[in-house]
Design a protein around this motif. Structure first.
Motif, PDB file in Angstrom:
ATOM      1  N   GLY A  92      -6.881 -67.420 -87.858  1.00  0.00           N
ATOM      2  CA  GLY A  92      -7.917 -66.417 -87.653  1.00  0.00           C
ATOM      3  C   GLY A  92      -8.464 -65.967 -88.988  1.00  0.00           C
ATOM      4  O   GLY A  92      -8.127 -66.517 -90.034  1.00  0.00           O
ATOM      5  N   SER A  93      -9.311 -64.948 -88.938  1.00  0.00           N
ATOM      6  CA  SER A  93      -9.926 -64.424 -90.162  1.00  0.00           C
ATOM      7  C   SER A  93      -8.960 -63.494 -90.876  1.00  0.00           C
ATOM      8  O   SER A  93      -7.878 -63.175 -90.363  1.00  0.00           O
TER       9      SER A  93
ATOM     10  N   SER B  89      -6.763 -60.093 -89.331  1.00  0.00           N
ATOM     11  CA  SER B  89      -6.600 -60.301 -87.887  1.00  0.00           C
ATOM     12  C   SER B  89      -5.145 -60.178 -87.439  1.00  0.00           C
ATOM     13  O   SER B  89      -4.864 -60.240 -86.244  1.00  0.00           O
TER      14      SER B  89
ATOM     15  N   LYS C  16      -5.006 -68.078 -81.890  1.00  0.00           N
ATOM     16  CA  LYS C  16      -6.138 -67.657 -82.724  1.00  0.00           C
ATOM     17  C   LYS C  16      -6.301 -66.155 -82.563  1.00  0.00           C
ATOM     18  O   LYS C  16      -6.498 -65.662 -81.458  1.00  0.00           O
TER      19      LYS C  16
ATOM     20  N   HIS D  78      -8.086 -62.407 -83.847  1.00  0.00           N
ATOM     21  CA  HIS D  78      -9.367 -61.881 -84.309  1.00  0.00           C
ATOM     22  C   HIS D  78      -9.176 -60.497 -84.901  1.00  0.00           C
ATOM     23  O   HIS D  78      -8.353 -59.721 -84.425  1.00  0.00           O
TER      24      HIS D  78
ATOM     25  N   ILE E 193     -15.487 -58.446 -81.951  1.00  0.00           N
ATOM     26  CA  ILE E 193     -14.434 -59.257 -82.561  1.00  0.00           C
ATOM     27  C   ILE E 193     -14.995 -59.961 -83.795  1.00  0.00           C
ATOM     28  O   ILE E 193     -16.143 -60.388 -83.813  1.00  0.00           O
TER      29      ILE E 193
ATOM     30  N   ASN F 259     -14.507 -63.028 -86.558  1.00  0.00           N
ATOM     31  CA  ASN F 259     -13.865 -64.328 -86.742  1.00  0.00           C
ATOM     32  C   ASN F 259     -14.121 -64.925 -88.115  1.00  0.00           C
ATOM     33  O   ASN F 259     -13.654 -66.011 -88.403  1.00  0.00           O
TER      34      ASN F 259
ATOM     35  N   CYS G  29     -18.183 -60.172 -87.451  1.00  0.00           N
ATOM     36  CA  CYS G  29     -18.552 -61.028 -86.325  1.00  0.00           C
ATOM     37  C   CYS G  29     -19.619 -62.004 -86.820  1.00  0.00           C
ATOM     38  O   CYS G  29     -20.106 -61.894 -87.946  1.00  0.00           O
TER      39      CYS G  29
END
Length: 191
Positions: free
Chosen positions: A20-21, A24, A144, A146, A155, A157, A181
């Motif tokens: 994920g980013s 997160s 995954k 977020h 959300i 990402n 986002c």
């Protein structure tokens, strides 16, 4: 080259990827899974790339300051040497490792070890990051996560870089990155 697997105690290993980013909760989830393995009296080993010294040179530390003792390593092959008969191996910030990390994870899994890796799936420009796409392809389980976009609350990402530094690897925190986002990411500095 095929290496005959050594199945530890009849157990089969596997690979879990947490991606994920930034912001997160990837490291937090990695630590949670490793702590649960310890509660089950499984032997765990945790590794991190030596390049990541943001919070601590030795420990893996999440953004909410949850900590677990780790071994920093310079090269993915070192993990095979240091695995030390573990039941579960955790690897944080996997995107910073060399491409050999994929075969290292596969070898560990063939040897009956549960391998849990956490890392960014995309860099600041929204492109696949390091060996993570290959790890996603060979993973048995994928999670995954977020973050929440700091501008609109949807959300997030993508990790938006707030500085003008151009290299793919720029180690930083909220001073350098923020979760966004897709829409707010595309707006760039105009949000």
């Amino acid at each position: 080259m095929f290496i005959e697997p050594h199945i530890k105690g009849g157990k089969r290993g596997w690979i879990e990827v947490i991606c994920g980013s930034m912001f997160s909760g990837k490291t937090e989830e990695l630590i949670r899974r490793l702590k649960r393995a310890r509660i089950a009296h499984l032997k765990t080993e945790i590794f991190k790339p030596a390049i990541d010294t943001r919070y601590d040179e030795m420990n893996v530390v999440s953004h909410d300051e949850t900590t677990i003792i780790a071994q920093p390593v310079q090269h993915s092959q070192n993990i095979l040497l240091l695995a030390d008969d573990a039941d579960v191996i955790g690897i944080d910030e996997v995107q910073f490792f060399d491409s050999g990390i994929v075969s290292v994870c596969e070898q560990l899994a063939l040897n009956g070890i549960r391998v849990i890796v956490a890392g960014l799936d995309m860099d600041f420009s929204g492109k696949p990051f390091g060996p993570v796409p290959q790890l996603l392809a060979v993973a048995d389980y994928i999670t995954k996560l977020h973050a929440i976009c700091v501008h609109c609350g949807n959300i997030a990402n993508i990790s938006y870089r707030k500085t003008k530094q151009s290299g793919q690897v720029v180690i930083g925190e909220l001073d350098v990155y923020e979760p966004r986002c897709r829409v707010c990411y595309e707006k760039g500095d105009e949000v």
